[in-house]
Design an enzyme around this catalytic site. Structure first.
Site, PDB file in Angstrom:
ATOM      1  N   GLY A 165       0.823  -1.301  -0.322  1.00  0.00           N
ATOM      2  CA  GLY A 165       0.069  -0.221  -0.064  1.00  0.00           C
ATOM      3  C   GLY A 165       0.673   1.182   0.275  1.00  0.00           C
ATOM      4  O   GLY A 165       1.860   1.402  -0.435  1.00  0.00           O
ATOM      5  N   SER A 166       0.355   2.360   0.435  1.00  0.00           N
ATOM      6  CA  SER A 166       0.997   3.670   0.357  1.00  0.00           C
ATOM      7  C   SER A 166       2.194   3.738   1.411  1.00  0.00           C
ATOM      8  O   SER A 166       2.094   3.101   2.452  1.00  0.00           O
ATOM      9  CB  SER A 166       0.024   4.756   0.638  1.00  0.00           C
ATOM     10  N   VAL A 187       0.722   4.860   5.205  1.00  0.00           N
ATOM     11  CA  VAL A 187      -0.024   3.830   5.842  1.00  0.00           C
ATOM     12  C   VAL A 187       1.217   2.587   6.360  1.00  0.00           C
ATOM     13  O   VAL A 187       1.100   2.189   7.249  1.00  0.00           O
ATOM     14  CB  VAL A 187      -0.997   3.081   4.769  1.00  0.00           C
ATOM     15  N   GLY A 188       2.042   2.610   5.405  1.00  0.00           N
ATOM     16  CA  GLY A 188       2.972   1.450   5.575  1.00  0.00           C
ATOM     17  C   GLY A 188       3.760   1.750   6.748  1.00  0.00           C
ATOM     18  O   GLY A 188       4.191   0.991   7.616  1.00  0.00           O
ATOM     19  N   GLU A 218       5.746  -3.215   0.857  1.00  0.00           N
ATOM     20  CA  GLU A 218       5.877  -3.189  -0.580  1.00  0.00           C
ATOM     21  C   GLU A 218       5.078  -1.756  -0.612  1.00  0.00           C
ATOM     22  O   GLU A 218       3.624  -1.952  -0.720  1.00  0.00           O
ATOM     23  CB  GLU A 218       5.354  -4.373  -1.400  1.00  0.00           C
ATOM     24  N   CYS A 236       2.606  -0.249  -8.669  1.00  0.00           N
ATOM     25  CA  CYS A 236       3.782   0.352  -8.078  1.00  0.00           C
ATOM     26  C   CYS A 236       5.138   0.718  -8.723  1.00  0.00           C
ATOM     27  O   CYS A 236       5.768   1.739  -8.669  1.00  0.00           O
ATOM     28  CB  CYS A 236       4.295  -0.459  -6.814  1.00  0.00           C
TER      29      CYS A 236
HETATM   30  C1  UN1 Z   1       2.284  -3.612  -7.913  1.00  0.00           C
HETATM   31  O1  UN1 Z   1       2.115  -2.711  -8.180  1.00  0.00           O
HETATM   32  O2  UN1 Z   1       2.099  -3.683  -6.445  1.00  0.00           O
HETATM   33  O3  UN1 Z   1       6.393  -5.645 -11.912  1.00  0.00           O
HETATM   34  C2  UN1 Z   1       3.194  -5.118  -8.265  1.00  0.00           C
HETATM   35  C3  UN1 Z   1       5.177  -5.497 -12.018  1.00  0.00           C
HETATM   36  C4  UN1 Z   1       4.166  -6.549 -11.614  1.00  0.00           C
HETATM   37  C5  UN1 Z   1       3.742  -6.456 -10.020  1.00  0.00           C
HETATM   38  C6  UN1 Z   1       3.322  -5.206  -9.670  1.00  0.00           C
HETATM   39  N1  UN1 Z   1       4.815  -7.819 -11.963  1.00  0.00           N
HETATM   40  O4  UN1 Z   1       4.545  -4.508 -12.661  1.00  0.00           O
END
Ligand code: UN1
Length: 507
Positions: free
Chosen positions: A239-240, A243-244, A261, A295
């Protein structure tokens, strides 16, 4: 179409959102799941209560004891059955991801493929996880490491990868001997329930005890219980960063472990030798794919000044061709953002960028239609202004010029996050400079491919405000186990380490 799809995945108009293995309940308030492409509700979920979560945690702790007694390769067999079930339902589940979260169907199916891939990987690992034997300094002693299951692992997932990130955690945790309690994003509870049904049916069908638990809630009323409970030694959170940070502090307060993550502010560096065809395709996928809600999405394009105009022109032309619309319709490349608040954040970031000297090349506004659609934006920025340093979950690309590679690397590293990065170059020295210890500071660094779309075989995660966790491949499995160092004395004397003599006994 969507009713048939739901039915094929065992979903109805009302769905229990608390799962203890293959038994479902849910007596808390109803949570409506919305289609972000239309703003209309898809179906309802009965969330859980505090009592139900307390009961679930008790059952999960008992299940963890039973699950760890199953030999690891047998646990691998259970995960193999999960992979097979996912293969059978790949396209339907991918469509559900698309319906509930808004990524285009090809990416929804790709996400389920990522689950299948990690399941396969975990099956193999189930016969390979093991410790090292190390030389002991004492005669007739053997020293080695072994790895034991942790017990119950909480997996808190985000809306943008509503099923794959659970699978990264749950498949590894399962072969490691842990059971997982999944707390999905309130934006994507139906995806979680559909997966939960499939995997639990697969386990029950194979005669395995339960290993997967699910607790849906509408807000954040109950999640704290997962963070505070000492029977949950590991909390995996996606998450963000704000919050993390709270999650990390709270779990650390009881000396529990976290696996974080937390997003990224990922840059593609392009030098004058780069193949701009490759750059164009990679940046389009990285910045517009998943509506910029990965992400790993490409948020910054750091271009050597001499090729900046040519590259921006190409990208603007490519952006103009991007079909925006129903993510389930063939041909669409850009679906909606997750909700109206995300559209507002997107528009606010574009305004801030313009106020900070940015030149809007294209896109930037919402679309006058139902659902949460925006036009993907490219902004030429004079420098790395404050808004560029922020992660905005949407299709905004900031283009910043540079004159020397050192300057580009400084720009790349001069943000709070450290998840993914890439350089496009045909210059070997530049590529190696980017990958050196003084180069990119990210957990992922690529040459001549984009920032997003990593395969599962490598460890996934990043540094700094990304949280430091590593999930999926390589030796990420170690996060789900506890290490034990064992020394066996098979001699007849008791030599002490460091050569210490203690008392008068025979050496
Ligand atoms: C995410 O955005 O939380 O590398 C994971 C990637 C994907 C996983 C993204 N295999 O873009």
């Amino acid at each position: 179409m969507s009713l048939d799809l739901l039915a094929r995945l065992g979903l109805a108009s009302q769905n229990p959102g608390v799962w203890l293995g293959d038994r479902a309940t849910g007596s808390g308030p109803a949570l409506l799941s919305f289609n972000p492409a239309t703003g209309e509700p898809i179906a309802e979920v009965q969330t859980g209560t505090a009592d139900e979560l307390a009961h679930l945690l008790g059952e999960a702790a008992a299940a963890a004891a039973a699950w760890q007694a199953v030999p690891a390769p047998r646990r691998g067999e259970a995960v193999r059955l999960i992979g097979e079930a996912l293969r059978r339902h790949r396209d339907d589940l991918g469509s559900l991801v698309s319906l509930e979260m808004g990524k285009i169907r090809a990416e929804g199916i790709g996400e389920v493929q990522e689950m299948i891939d990690i399941a396969d990987y975990a099956v193999g690992l189930s016969r390979m996880i093991g410790g090292r034997t190390l030389p002991s300094e004492r005669p007739d002693h053997r020293m080695f490491e072994q790895w034991h299951p942790l017990g119950v692992v909480a997996v808190i997932t985000a809306f943008n990868f509503p099923v794959a990130v659970w699978a990264w955690n749950a498949c590894l945790a399962a072969i490691c001997g842990d059971v997982t309690v999944w707390r999905p994003s309130p934006h994507a509870p139906l995806c979680a329930i559909a997966v939960q049904r499939l995997v639990n049916a697969a386990l029950a069908g194979g005669g395995f005890p339960p290993a997967f638990y699910l607790f849906c809630e509408a807000g954040t009323e109950h999640v704290g219980r997962l963070l505070d409970d000492r029977r949950v030694p590991l909390v995996s959170f996606t998450g963000s960063t704000p919050v993390g940070r709270q999650v990390a502090a709270r779990v650390a307060g009881r000396l529990g472990r976290t696996l974080l993550e937390l997003g990224g502010n990922n840059a593609v560096v392009v030098d004058a030798t780069a193949d701009l065809d490759l750059v164009e395709r990679a940046v389009l996928f990285g910045a517009v794919g998943t509506a910029g809600q990965r992400c790993t999405s490409t948020r910054r394009l750091l271009v050597e000044r001499s090729v900046a105009d040519a590259l921006v022109e190409r990208l603007a032309a490519a952006y103009a061709q991007v079909p925006i619309g129903d993510p389930l319709a063939p041909g669409t490349l850009l679906g909606p953002l997750i909700d109206a608040a995300a559209v507002a954040r997107f528009e606010a970031a574009v305004s801030a960028a313009r106020a900070q000297g940015g030149l809007l090349v294209c896109g930037g506004g919402g679309l006058p239609r139902a659902g949460h659609f925006v036009r993907p934006a490219i902004l030429r920025m004079p420098a790395q202004t404050p808004v560029v340093r922020e992660e905005t979950f949407g299709p905004i690309l900031y283009v910043i010029p540079w004159d020397t590679l050192d300057e580009a690397i400084t720009l790349q590293n001069e943000v709070a996050h450290g998840l993914s990065s890439a350089i496009f170059t045909r210059d070997l020295e530049a590529a190696e400079r980017f990958l050196a210890a003084t180069g990119s500071d990210c957990g992922i660094a690529n040459v001549n491919l984009g920032t997003s779309g990593a395969e599962i075989g490598g460890a996934f995660g990043g540094e700094k405000d990304t949280g430091g966790g590593r999930e999926a491949g390589s030796d990420s499995w170690k996060a789900y186990m506890r290490r034990q160092t064992c020394t066996i004395n098979h001699g007849r004397t008791l030599p002490l380490a460091q050569g210490i003599t203690f008392g008068a006994g025979p050496a």
